[in-house]
Design a protein around this motif. Sequence first.
Motif, PDB file in Angstrom:
ATOM      1  N   ARG A  13       0.994  -1.174   0.584  1.00 23.57           N
ATOM      2  CA  ARG A  13      -0.016  -0.461   0.223  1.00 23.57           C
ATOM      3  C   ARG A  13       1.121   1.357  -0.190  1.00 23.57           C
ATOM      4  N   GLU A  17       0.620   4.038  -3.237  1.00 19.89           N
ATOM      5  CA  GLU A  17       0.588   5.400  -2.465  1.00 19.89           C
ATOM      6  C   GLU A  17       1.786   6.358  -2.789  1.00 19.89           C
ATOM      7  N   ARG A  23      -6.281   2.206  -6.356  1.00 26.64           N
ATOM      8  CA  ARG A  23      -6.353   1.571  -5.775  1.00 26.64           C
ATOM      9  C   ARG A  23      -6.747   0.582  -7.039  1.00 26.64           C
ATOM     10  N   LYS A  38      -7.331  -4.919  -2.554  1.00 27.21           N
ATOM     11  CA  LYS A  38      -8.003  -4.341  -0.952  1.00 27.21           C
ATOM     12  C   LYS A  38      -7.494  -5.358   0.296  1.00 27.21           C
ATOM     13  N   GLU A  41      -3.539  -6.062   0.838  1.00 26.92           N
ATOM     14  CA  GLU A  41      -3.141  -4.359   1.721  1.00 26.92           C
ATOM     15  C   GLU A  41      -3.247  -4.637   3.453  1.00 26.92           C
TER      16      GLU A  41
END
Length: 79
Positions: A13, A17, A23, A38, A41
């Motif tokens: 993650r 970022e 995402r 998701k 992460e």
Amino acid sequence: MRFDPVECGMRIRSLRENRGFTRIQFAEQISISPDHLKAIERGKRASSIDLLAEISITFDISLDLSPPKYNSPIAPNKN
């Protein structure tokens, strides 16, 4: 040393970022669903070695697969 899916997910993650991917964008880049990403992460789902390799290629980072070092040697098989 054991694989920690939570720690791995947090690192993925953070990389995503820091590189400016949403995402959805990153999931498309590595050919998985946003929900799958998701779960990875958040450490709810472990990533396959193939997916980790794809992530390392996408981010141009190394994927260190060397085994952990142990304090005691493994005894040889006596058979």
